[in-house]
Design a protein around this motif. Structure first.
Motif, PDB file in Angstrom:
ATOM      1  N   GLY A  43       0.832  -1.201   0.000  1.00 49.82           N
ATOM      2  CA  GLY A  43       0.000   0.000   0.000  1.00 49.82           C
ATOM      3  C   GLY A  43       0.859   1.240   0.000  1.00 49.82           C
ATOM      4  O   GLY A  43       2.057   1.152  -0.180  1.00 49.82           O
ATOM      5  N   PRO A  44       0.322   2.392   0.192  1.00 49.49           N
ATOM      6  CA  PRO A  44      -1.047   2.673   0.621  1.00 49.49           C
ATOM      7  C   PRO A  44      -2.096   2.518  -0.488  1.00 49.49           C
ATOM      8  O   PRO A  44      -3.242   2.211  -0.211  1.00 49.49           O
ATOM      9  CB  PRO A  44      -0.993   4.109   1.118  1.00 49.49           C
ATOM     10  CG  PRO A  44       0.146   4.731   0.398  1.00 49.49           C
ATOM     11  CD  PRO A  44       1.128   3.614   0.144  1.00 49.49           C
ATOM     12  N   GLN A  45      -1.720   2.739  -1.747  1.00 51.89           N
ATOM     13  CA  GLN A  45      -2.698   2.559  -2.817  1.00 51.89           C
ATOM     14  C   GLN A  45      -2.788   1.083  -3.186  1.00 51.89           C
ATOM     15  O   GLN A  45      -1.798   0.367  -3.149  1.00 51.89           O
ATOM     16  CB  GLN A  45      -2.291   3.340  -4.078  1.00 51.89           C
ATOM     17  CG  GLN A  45      -2.434   4.842  -3.951  1.00 51.89           C
ATOM     18  CD  GLN A  45      -1.247   5.475  -3.253  1.00 51.89           C
ATOM     19  OE1 GLN A  45      -0.163   4.935  -3.255  1.00 51.89           O
ATOM     20  NE2 GLN A  45      -1.468   6.620  -2.628  1.00 51.89           N
ATOM     21  N   GLY A  46      -3.990   0.693  -3.547  1.00 50.03           N
ATOM     22  CA  GLY A  46      -4.173  -0.670  -4.024  1.00 50.03           C
ATOM     23  C   GLY A  46      -3.379  -0.888  -5.307  1.00 50.03           C
ATOM     24  O   GLY A  46      -3.177   0.039  -6.093  1.00 50.03           O
ATOM     25  N   GLY A  47      -2.914  -2.093  -5.489  1.00 53.54           N
ATOM     26  CA  GLY A  47      -2.119  -2.399  -6.677  1.00 53.54           C
ATOM     27  C   GLY A  47      -2.519  -3.736  -7.267  1.00 53.54           C
ATOM     28  O   GLY A  47      -3.624  -4.225  -7.053  1.00 53.54           O
ATOM     29  N   ARG A  51      -5.408  -5.273  -3.768  1.00 57.03           N
ATOM     30  CA  ARG A  51      -6.191  -4.336  -4.567  1.00 57.03           C
ATOM     31  C   ARG A  51      -6.797  -3.177  -3.775  1.00 57.03           C
ATOM     32  O   ARG A  51      -7.117  -2.150  -4.334  1.00 57.03           O
ATOM     33  CB  ARG A  51      -7.278  -5.096  -5.322  1.00 57.03           C
ATOM     34  CG  ARG A  51      -6.693  -5.967  -6.413  1.00 57.03           C
ATOM     35  CD  ARG A  51      -7.750  -6.730  -7.167  1.00 57.03           C
ATOM     36  NE  ARG A  51      -7.314  -7.343  -8.406  1.00 57.03           N
ATOM     37  CZ  ARG A  51      -6.374  -8.264  -8.529  1.00 57.03           C
ATOM     38  NH1 ARG A  51      -5.717  -8.655  -7.471  1.00 57.03           N
ATOM     39  NH2 ARG A  51      -6.064  -8.788  -9.694  1.00 57.03           N
ATOM     40  N   GLU A  52      -6.979  -3.331  -2.483  1.00 57.79           N
ATOM     41  CA  GLU A  52      -7.637  -2.265  -1.720  1.00 57.79           C
ATOM     42  C   GLU A  52      -6.622  -1.262  -1.175  1.00 57.79           C
ATOM     43  O   GLU A  52      -5.467  -1.599  -0.924  1.00 57.79           O
ATOM     44  CB  GLU A  52      -8.490  -2.847  -0.597  1.00 57.79           C
ATOM     45  CG  GLU A  52      -7.703  -3.507   0.503  1.00 57.79           C
ATOM     46  CD  GLU A  52      -8.592  -4.144   1.543  1.00 57.79           C
ATOM     47  OE1 GLU A  52      -8.902  -3.472   2.542  1.00 57.79           O
ATOM     48  OE2 GLU A  52      -8.985  -5.304   1.355  1.00 57.79           O
ATOM     49  N   ASN A  53      -7.070  -0.021  -1.010  1.00 57.59           N
ATOM     50  CA  ASN A  53      -6.228   1.033  -0.447  1.00 57.59           C
ATOM     51  C   ASN A  53      -6.072   0.830   1.055  1.00 57.59           C
ATOM     52  O   ASN A  53      -7.012   0.416   1.729  1.00 57.59           O
ATOM     53  CB  ASN A  53      -6.838   2.412  -0.707  1.00 57.59           C
ATOM     54  CG  ASN A  53      -6.826   2.793  -2.168  1.00 57.59           C
ATOM     55  OD1 ASN A  53      -5.989   2.331  -2.941  1.00 57.59           O
ATOM     56  ND2 ASN A  53      -7.751   3.641  -2.552  1.00 57.59           N
ATOM     57  N   MET A  54      -4.897   1.141   1.567  1.00 60.17           N
ATOM     58  CA  MET A  54      -4.626   1.131   3.007  1.00 60.17           C
ATOM     59  C   MET A  54      -5.083  -0.175   3.654  1.00 60.17           C
ATOM     60  O   MET A  54      -5.692  -0.183   4.722  1.00 60.17           O
ATOM     61  CB  MET A  54      -5.305   2.316   3.691  1.00 60.17           C
ATOM     62  CG  MET A  54      -5.012   3.668   3.095  1.00 60.17           C
ATOM     63  SD  MET A  54      -3.567   4.461   3.766  1.00 60.17           S
ATOM     64  CE  MET A  54      -3.962   4.644   5.455  1.00 60.17           C
ATOM     65  N   THR A  58      -6.478  -0.350   7.446  1.00 63.45           N
ATOM     66  CA  THR A  58      -7.929  -0.542   7.512  1.00 63.45           C
ATOM     67  C   THR A  58      -8.283  -1.775   8.331  1.00 63.45           C
ATOM     68  O   THR A  58      -9.194  -1.753   9.162  1.00 63.45           O
ATOM     69  CB  THR A  58      -8.518  -0.656   6.096  1.00 63.45           C
ATOM     70  OG1 THR A  58      -8.222   0.548   5.383  1.00 63.45           O
ATOM     71  CG2 THR A  58     -10.013  -0.885   6.131  1.00 63.45           C
ATOM     72  N   TYR A  73       4.765   3.559   5.249  1.00 60.53           N
ATOM     73  CA  TYR A  73       5.108   2.449   4.364  1.00 60.53           C
ATOM     74  C   TYR A  73       6.599   2.532   4.087  1.00 60.53           C
ATOM     75  O   TYR A  73       7.155   3.611   3.908  1.00 60.53           O
ATOM     76  CB  TYR A  73       4.279   2.524   3.082  1.00 60.53           C
ATOM     77  CG  TYR A  73       2.825   2.269   3.370  1.00 60.53           C
ATOM     78  CD1 TYR A  73       2.321   0.980   3.332  1.00 60.53           C
ATOM     79  CD2 TYR A  73       1.970   3.301   3.716  1.00 60.53           C
ATOM     80  CE1 TYR A  73       0.992   0.721   3.624  1.00 60.53           C
ATOM     81  CE2 TYR A  73       0.641   3.060   4.006  1.00 60.53           C
ATOM     82  CZ  TYR A  73       0.162   1.771   3.960  1.00 60.53           C
ATOM     83  OH  TYR A  73      -1.148   1.526   4.260  1.00 60.53           O
TER      84      TYR A  73
END
Length: 137
Positions: A43-47, A51-54, A58, A73
């Motif tokens: 993260g922090p962005q999904g890749g 796939r989900e952010n943070m 979270t 990160y």
């Protein structure tokens, strides 16, 4: 030689399970806050992998909704070796730089045994304390 395969869904499942175990193993404790060090690949962005952010932050917040958590990160996390199948979330041992992990540190109020404690910060008590330290040094 070790071969492994990174699986984003398995990483998230492991984070859910570990956070739940951490909550269970700290039941009854007063937790002041937490620090998170997570791999930049998580993260922090999904890749492409997770796939989900943070995702890690979270998941931690879902299990510990009232515990403030900050962190960042990184390109390598330092902590005791992360071993599959470990039943205790409290890890100890030789620290190592690891990759694609999430490391959390909780600040827990220590247990305090009631008893007769005297806080004497008088000049005479401080001088005696310093003198004892010099003798033992």
């Amino acid at each position: 030689v070790d071969f492994f395969f990174l699986d984003g869904e398995a990483c998230c499942d492991d984070m859910d399970q570990t956070a739940s175990m951490l909550r269970e193993q700290t039941k009854g404790e007063e937790i002041l806050g937490a620090v998170m060090f997570s791999c930049a690949g998580r993260g922090p962005q999904g890749g492409s992998l997770i796939r989900e952010n943070m995702a890690d932050a979270t998941r931690f917040a879902n299990v510990f909704p009232d515990v403030p958590c900050l962190g960042f990160y990184a390109g390598g996390e330092i902590g005791p070796m992360a071993l599959a199948g470990n039943q205790s979330v409290f890890r100890k041992g030789k620290a190592a730089v690891q990759g694609f992990t999430a490391v959390f540190c909780l600040f827990i109020v220590p247990a305090f045994e009631r008893g007769n404690y005297t806080l004497d910060d008088s000049p005479a008590a401080i001088e005696l304390f310093v003198k004892k330290r010099r003798i033992s040094a």
